[in-house]
Every structure is written in structure tokens, then in C-alpha cells.
Motif scaffolding. Structure first.
Motif, mmCIF file in Angstrom:
data_model
loop_
_atom_site.group_PDB
_atom_site.id
_atom_site.type_symbol
_atom_site.label_atom_id
_atom_site.label_comp_id
_atom_site.label_asym_id
_atom_site.label_seq_id
_atom_site.Cartn_x
_atom_site.Cartn_y
_atom_site.Cartn_z
ATOM 1 N N GLY A 109 35.316 -56.433 -58.958
ATOM 2 C CA GLY A 109 35.132 -57.535 -59.893
ATOM 3 C C GLY A 109 35.613 -58.837 -59.275
ATOM 4 O O GLY A 109 36.262 -58.851 -58.222
ATOM 5 N N ALA A 124 28.351 -63.676 -58.798
ATOM 6 C CA ALA A 124 27.578 -62.832 -59.717
ATOM 7 C C ALA A 124 26.083 -62.936 -59.461
ATOM 8 O O ALA A 124 25.308 -62.102 -59.935
ATOM 9 C CB ALA A 124 27.887 -63.222 -61.166
ATOM 10 N N CYS A 131 31.074 -57.281 -61.744
ATOM 11 C CA CYS A 131 31.072 -58.327 -62.769
ATOM 12 C C CYS A 131 31.862 -59.503 -62.231
ATOM 13 O O CYS A 131 32.542 -59.393 -61.200
ATOM 14 C CB CYS A 131 31.682 -57.824 -64.086
ATOM 15 S SG CYS A 131 33.459 -57.483 -64.013
ATOM 16 N N ALA A 150 24.872 -59.715 -61.875
ATOM 17 C CA ALA A 150 25.987 -58.953 -62.426
ATOM 18 C C ALA A 150 26.436 -59.589 -63.737
ATOM 19 O O ALA A 150 26.225 -60.786 -63.960
ATOM 20 C CB ALA A 150 27.151 -58.933 -61.430
ATOM 21 N N PRO A 151 27.051 -58.825 -64.635
ATOM 22 C CA PRO A 151 27.579 -59.394 -65.884
ATOM 23 C C PRO A 151 28.564 -60.520 -65.584
ATOM 24 O O PRO A 151 29.382 -60.416 -64.662
ATOM 25 C CB PRO A 151 28.269 -58.203 -66.538
ATOM 26 C CG PRO A 151 27.590 -56.991 -65.969
ATOM 27 C CD PRO A 151 27.257 -57.357 -64.561
ATOM 28 N N HIS A 216 33.297 -52.907 -66.959
ATOM 29 C CA HIS A 216 32.355 -52.957 -65.837
ATOM 30 C C HIS A 216 32.915 -52.452 -64.516
ATOM 31 O O HIS A 216 32.127 -52.184 -63.584
ATOM 32 C CB HIS A 216 31.862 -54.395 -65.649
ATOM 33 C CG HIS A 216 31.097 -54.929 -66.828
ATOM 34 N ND1 HIS A 216 29.857 -54.440 -67.184
ATOM 35 C CD2 HIS A 216 31.411 -55.886 -67.747
ATOM 36 C CE1 HIS A 216 29.431 -55.090 -68.277
ATOM 37 N NE2 HIS A 216 30.356 -55.962 -68.624
#
Length: 218
Positions: A109, A124, A131, A150-151, A216
Motif C-alpha cells: 500500500g 495508484a 491501494c 488501484a483503490p 486492500h
């Protein structure tokens, strides 16, 4: 501890590594403000390492000045280095941290603050991450040229003159998948080493971030 990372173009940069405490959940890259790898950011790294994430903070100013850490009252110096930075090179340096974390398993992340918040948005879009989260990301208009891969979650202060409402609205229109949270605060509200710190807003934003990561990065 500080280690050395190598970008895809051969550039070597420092990276602060905070080992995960307990069972490792995955990796987390923290992207700096315009002040470098500060003690304050290392404290953020310790917070997330205590949750089980191995954390890396790449030194994004190393292409200009090795080991540069800018005092908070000398923002113009950091701003000059930020403006002199090449976005593609900066993302190569960020990806070096992502790849180092990915080698140890699990998804990676991203959390970015200020300049790093905008870079988290770019991550992202172009990096292989699970995420990304931006805290008061700046210069958003230069990152609206491609979709999210990506989120992505974004935290903004409603009183932040670095990110005016029209900039936030343009980002939401261009990237409808982004999750946006607004706080009664100004810029740098989550930096507990600066007078701009707003504890209630910071605590809520980090709580939301922890939930987003848990969803995530697993």
C-alpha cells in the motif's frame, strides 16, 4: 533503519525501513512532504509498523541532495527541490521502495502527504500497488491524465489553500473512483510536529486509512 534502494535507471537512494511488528500483513510505502525523510514521518512509519506493515520511506530528494531533511520553517528550500524533481524519475524511486517491500511478500500500500499525496495518486495509476491514500495531496491537476489502477482514498482539509475546492472537484470529476473525505482543517493537519496539526481530523483520517489498508492489503 536506513538502507539503500536502487531504481530501475540505476539511481541509488536511501530508504528508511521500519520492520513490521508481529505477523507481517504486507508492505506500506510512505511518500514524503517537501521536507524529506523527517523524524515526524518516521513516527508515522512506526505507527503503521505496529499494525503489522513493513514500512519504507524512499528519500525522494536524493537525486538533488543526498540525505536532505528540510526544517519545517524552510519550506521554500524543499519546494524548490520538489519543483526541480522529474515526475518520471520520482516514480522510479518510489517503485524501488515498492519492489523492495514486495520481495518480502504480500501486497504493498501507499500513503503520501502533501507533495507525496499527489505522488500517491500517481502511484495508484502507474505502480503495482494494492491501494493508495493521500493526505492533502497537492498539484493534483498534473495527475488527472490517466485512470486509477488501484483503490484510492484522499483526505483533504476544507480550509486548505494549497488544494482549493475547484482542484478537489476537478480530481473527483476526472477520477470518479476516488474516495474523498473532507475535514474542518487546513493544510498539513495530520503533521503532529507542526502548528497546523488538528488532532481530531488526523485521528479520524488515520482511522479511515487503517480500515482502507486492512481491506486492500492482505
Amino acid at each position: 533503519m536506513m538502507t539503500e534502494l536502487t531504481a530501475a535507471d540505476g539511481h541509488r537512494l536511501d530508504g528508511w525501513i521500519e520492520p513490521a511488528i508481529g505477523a507481517r500483513k504486507g508492505g506500506l510505502m510512505i511518500l514524503q512532504e517537501i521536507f524529506g525523510v523527517t523524524d515526524q514521518l518516521k513516527g508515522v512509519a512506526r505507527h503503521y509498523a505496529a499494525l503489522g506493515y513493513e514500512v519504507a520511506i524512499p528519500a525522494l530528494f536524493d537525486r538533488h541532495e543526498k540525505g536532505a531533511v528540510i526544517p519545517f520553517d524552510q519550506g521554500s528550500r524543499g519546494r524548490d527541490m520538489m519543483l526541480a524533481s522529474d515526475l518520471d524519475q520520482t516514480m522510479l524511486d518510489a517503485d524501488a521502495a515498492v519492489q523492495a517491500l514486495a520481495k518480502n511478500g504480500g501486497k504493498v500500500g501507499v500513503i503520501g502527504f502533501c507533495w507525496g499525496g499527489g505522488l500517491a495518486l500517481r502511484a495508484a495509476q502507474v505502480l503495482d500497488v494494492g491501494c493508495a491514500v493521500a493526505f492533502y495531496g497537492t498539484r493534483l491537476t498534473q495527475y488527472l491524465d490517466r485512470p486509477l489502477k488501484a483503490p484510492f482514498m484522499a483526505h483533504f482539509g476544507s480550509l486548505d489553500d494549497h488544494v482549493p475546492p475547484e482542484m478537489r472537484e476537478a480530481a473527483k470529476a476526472a477520477l470518479p473512483g476516488m474516495e474523498v473525505h473532507l475535514y474542518d482543517a487546513g493544510h498539513a493537519f495530520a503533521n503532529d510536529a507542526r502548528p497546523s496539526h488538528v488532532p481530531a481530523a488526523a485521528n479520524t483520517a488515520h482511522a479511515r486509512t487503517r480500515g482502507f489498508l486492512a481491506l486492500h492489503i492482505r
